[in-house]
Design an enzyme around this catalytic site. Structure first.
Site, mmCIF file in Angstrom:
data_model
loop_
_atom_site.group_PDB
_atom_site.id
_atom_site.type_symbol
_atom_site.label_atom_id
_atom_site.label_comp_id
_atom_site.label_asym_id
_atom_site.label_seq_id
_atom_site.Cartn_x
_atom_site.Cartn_y
_atom_site.Cartn_z
ATOM 1 N N ARG A 139 0.789 -1.158 -0.118
ATOM 2 C CA ARG A 139 -0.079 -0.020 -0.046
ATOM 3 C C ARG A 139 1.058 1.179 0.059
ATOM 4 O O ARG A 139 2.042 1.280 0.779
ATOM 5 C CB ARG A 139 -1.000 0.078 1.272
ATOM 6 C CG ARG A 139 -2.003 -1.134 1.133
ATOM 7 C CD ARG A 139 -2.914 -0.458 0.207
ATOM 8 N NE ARG A 139 -4.170 -1.428 0.040
ATOM 9 C CZ ARG A 139 -4.411 -2.635 -0.749
ATOM 10 N NH1 ARG A 139 -3.428 -2.717 -1.712
ATOM 11 N NH2 ARG A 139 -5.315 -3.278 -0.811
ATOM 12 N N ASP A 189 4.576 -0.141 -6.904
ATOM 13 C CA ASP A 189 3.149 -0.570 -7.781
ATOM 14 C C ASP A 189 2.131 -0.040 -6.930
ATOM 15 O O ASP A 189 0.951 0.052 -7.349
ATOM 16 C CB ASP A 189 2.992 -2.220 -7.303
ATOM 17 C CG ASP A 189 1.715 -2.318 -8.300
ATOM 18 O OD1 ASP A 189 1.566 -2.187 -9.443
ATOM 19 O OD2 ASP A 189 0.821 -3.083 -7.882
ATOM 20 N N GLU A 211 -2.431 7.553 -4.605
ATOM 21 C CA GLU A 211 -3.027 7.091 -5.786
ATOM 22 C C GLU A 211 -4.317 7.099 -6.274
ATOM 23 O O GLU A 211 -4.696 6.861 -7.509
ATOM 24 C CB GLU A 211 -2.585 5.552 -5.878
ATOM 25 C CG GLU A 211 -3.266 4.666 -5.225
ATOM 26 C CD GLU A 211 -2.780 3.086 -5.311
ATOM 27 O OE1 GLU A 211 -1.728 2.933 -5.034
ATOM 28 O OE2 GLU A 211 -3.964 2.250 -5.197
ATOM 29 N N HIS A 226 -0.854 0.009 -9.506
ATOM 30 C CA HIS A 226 -1.209 -1.026 -8.728
ATOM 31 C C HIS A 226 -1.811 -2.356 -9.557
ATOM 32 O O HIS A 226 -3.119 -2.595 -9.797
ATOM 33 C CB HIS A 226 -2.306 -0.328 -8.008
ATOM 34 C CG HIS A 226 -2.820 -1.057 -6.886
ATOM 35 N ND1 HIS A 226 -3.207 -0.471 -5.636
ATOM 36 C CD2 HIS A 226 -3.159 -2.281 -6.497
ATOM 37 C CE1 HIS A 226 -3.384 -1.161 -4.772
ATOM 38 N NE2 HIS A 226 -3.474 -2.420 -5.448
HETATM 39 P P1 NAI Z 1 -1.264 -11.336 4.857
HETATM 40 O O1 NAI Z 1 -2.268 -10.804 5.840
HETATM 41 O O2 NAI Z 1 -1.326 -12.642 4.418
HETATM 42 O O3 NAI Z 1 0.068 -10.949 5.350
HETATM 43 C C1 NAI Z 1 0.374 -9.641 6.043
HETATM 44 C C2 NAI Z 1 1.369 -9.818 6.896
HETATM 45 O O4 NAI Z 1 1.838 -8.684 7.521
HETATM 46 C C3 NAI Z 1 0.964 -11.086 8.221
HETATM 47 O O5 NAI Z 1 2.229 -11.844 8.251
HETATM 48 C C4 NAI Z 1 0.954 -9.803 9.491
HETATM 49 O O6 NAI Z 1 1.427 -10.404 10.752
HETATM 50 C C5 NAI Z 1 1.852 -8.804 9.019
HETATM 51 N N1 NAI Z 1 1.882 -7.513 9.669
HETATM 52 C C6 NAI Z 1 0.650 -6.755 9.928
HETATM 53 N N2 NAI Z 1 0.847 -5.815 10.736
HETATM 54 C C7 NAI Z 1 2.311 -5.676 10.698
HETATM 55 C C8 NAI Z 1 3.134 -4.758 11.195
HETATM 56 N N3 NAI Z 1 2.777 -3.628 11.977
HETATM 57 N N4 NAI Z 1 4.464 -4.805 10.873
HETATM 58 C C9 NAI Z 1 5.048 -5.796 10.174
HETATM 59 N N5 NAI Z 1 4.015 -6.780 9.579
HETATM 60 C C10 NAI Z 1 2.838 -6.670 9.943
HETATM 61 O O7 NAI Z 1 -1.515 -10.552 3.593
HETATM 62 P P2 NAI Z 1 -0.970 -10.774 2.020
HETATM 63 O O8 NAI Z 1 -2.051 -11.509 1.160
HETATM 64 O O9 NAI Z 1 0.353 -11.183 2.062
HETATM 65 O O10 NAI Z 1 -1.090 -9.190 1.541
HETATM 66 C C11 NAI Z 1 0.057 -8.355 2.042
HETATM 67 C C12 NAI Z 1 -0.311 -6.886 1.464
HETATM 68 O O11 NAI Z 1 -0.339 -6.871 0.124
HETATM 69 C C13 NAI Z 1 -2.109 -6.701 1.715
HETATM 70 O O12 NAI Z 1 -2.108 -6.063 2.818
HETATM 71 C C14 NAI Z 1 -2.396 -5.576 0.524
HETATM 72 O O13 NAI Z 1 -2.192 -4.059 1.094
HETATM 73 C C15 NAI Z 1 -1.299 -5.971 -0.475
HETATM 74 N N6 NAI Z 1 -1.713 -6.349 -1.644
HETATM 75 C C16 NAI Z 1 -1.338 -5.723 -2.859
HETATM 76 C C17 NAI Z 1 -1.821 -5.883 -4.095
HETATM 77 C C18 NAI Z 1 -1.335 -5.354 -5.453
HETATM 78 O O14 NAI Z 1 -2.142 -5.416 -6.436
HETATM 79 N N7 NAI Z 1 -0.493 -4.451 -5.367
HETATM 80 C C19 NAI Z 1 -2.841 -6.977 -3.989
HETATM 81 C C20 NAI Z 1 -3.060 -7.849 -2.909
HETATM 82 C C21 NAI Z 1 -2.446 -7.460 -1.815
#
Ligand code: NAI
Length: 342
Positions: free
Chosen positions: A230, A254, A259, A291
């Site tokens: 993000r 990305d 944005e 994105h």
């Molecule tokens: P997920 O929920 O599987 O993993 C997120 C990880 O971040 C978890 O292990 C969590 O413990 C950790 N986390 C939470 N708070 C934190 C903090 N303060 N400091 C460090 N780590 C922390 O999520 P996933 O599926 O891996 O997605 C990650 C991110 O990718 C999403 O939040 C979303 O913003 C982004 N995303 C971007 C896309 C794009 O098209 N550019 C598409 C899909 C997701």
């Protein structure tokens, strides 16, 4: 059952039409985003289906609630654009927690390779029959240290990809996973020791501007920063300053903090009002994609199938496994107690 589908794009309409038709859900597609001016388009609908840059703040939530709407189906994982706290007791918010993590992790690596091997420059040169190699020297990823912030679904796939390149991996996560086999360090250590830093954690109040001037100050000279998570995880002004001072070697973005009114639209014939974005894009060592990390056929199908599943589950049970709950947080115990909780 009818859902107003905001910020509709030609690439996501076919999969939603297909899965919707199969399950008796009619999507009313609107090109416009959901915001303070457009919420009334959802009149007579049972719910709204929104994406990352739609506005689901307290005002919109109250308006939708007054209109009799009870469900917001997010067709994405992140939900920083939704006031989940305000929605509690009014609207049920459900999202797509997992869809092809490979799509995003592979895009992160695509950006990294493009950047460090100067593919974006080489492509334009050879298109112009310029076969000079001057200025295209890159570096090997093998043996470099990559710091991965957030080791959830996407972060772990990215770690696996990096392992394939023979990179050393450092990880930071607020909730480290014991079974991941990853080498967890503090965020400060990760900043200090990494040649490449890739962000895969959610945007929260805690993580907003996680990469700011202080953080950049701790990093190695020439660090490459990748953000497919993000935009607001990075203070864009601080990043720009880091690039201008030559501290940051390259940035692969990305996502971008501001944005929401820019990405996904064609501004090619317009003046770019956002000076920071314009300056970042003008840098030879910054690559910006709009994105698009999620944009693979596999992910689009996953997203449509899960969103339609969420809508059906909610209409049948009155709640949904993939619901976001302010009171309990997004945990297994929360899911178990969902109905009682809401
Ligand atoms: P997920 O929920 O599987 O993993 C997120 C990880 O971040 C978890 O292990 C969590 O413990 C950790 N986390 C939470 N708070 C934190 C903090 N303060 N400091 C460090 N780590 C922390 O999520 P996933 O599926 O891996 O997605 C990650 C991110 O990718 C999403 O939040 C979303 O913003 C982004 N995303 C971007 C896309 C794009 O098209 N550019 C598409 C899909 C997701």
């Amino acid at each position: 059952m009818k859902y107003a589908f905001f910020d509709a794009k030609p690439y996501d309409i076919p999969s939603f039409e297909k899965y919707g038709r199969e399950k008796g859900i009619e999507f009313k597609f609107f090109e416009t985003k959901l915001n303070h001016d457009t919420y009334s388009l959802a009149t007579d609908c049972d719910g709204v289906c929104v994406f990352v840059n739609d506005t689901v703040d307290a005002f919109v939530i109250d308006k939708l609630y007054e209109m009799g709407i009870r469900a917001v189906a997010l067709r994405c994982a992140g939900y920083n654009n939704v006031d989940v706290r305000h929605a509690f007791g009014k609207l049920h918010i459900f999202h797509v927690p997992a869809y092809s993590p490979y799509a995003v992790a592979e895009h992160a690596m695509a950006l990294l390779l493009t950047s460090i091997r100067r593919i974006h420059k080489a492509y334009i040169r050879t298109k112009d029959f310029n076969f000079s190699l001057s200025g295209l020297t890159g570096f090997d990823l093998h043996g470099k240290t990559v710091g991965i912030v957030g080791t959830g679904r996407i972060g772990r796939v990215f770690a696996d990809i990096c392992k394939g390149f023979g990179m050393n991996i450092l990880a930071y996560d607020k909730f480290p996973s014991e079974d991941s086999g990853l080498n967890y360090v503090s965020l400060g250590e990760l900043f200090e020791q990494s040649d490449i830093i890739s962000l895969h954690c959610p945007l929260t109040e805690e993580t907003r501007h996680m990469i700011d001037a202080d953080a950049i100050g701790k990093m190695k000279k020439g660090v490459v920063i990748i953000n497919t998570s993000r935009g607001a995880l990075i203070d864009a002004e601080a990043l720009l300053a880091g690039i201008k001072s030559r501290k940051v070697g390259a940035a692969c973005l990305d996502v971008y903090e501001e944005e929401s009114d820019i990405f996904f639209e064609d501004f090619s014939g317009h003046i770019m009002d956002d000076d920071t974005l314009a300056r970042l894009i003008s840098m030879p060592n910054v690559i910006v994609t709009s994105h698009q990390a999620f944009l693979t056929e596999e992910a689009l199908n996953n997203i449509a199938e899960t969103t339609v599943g969420n809508i059906l589950e909610f209409s049948e049970k009155g709640y949904c496994e993939n619901e976001l709950c302010y009171r309990c947080g997004k945990t297994e115990s929360c899911k178990a107690a969902r109905k009682k909780c809401f």
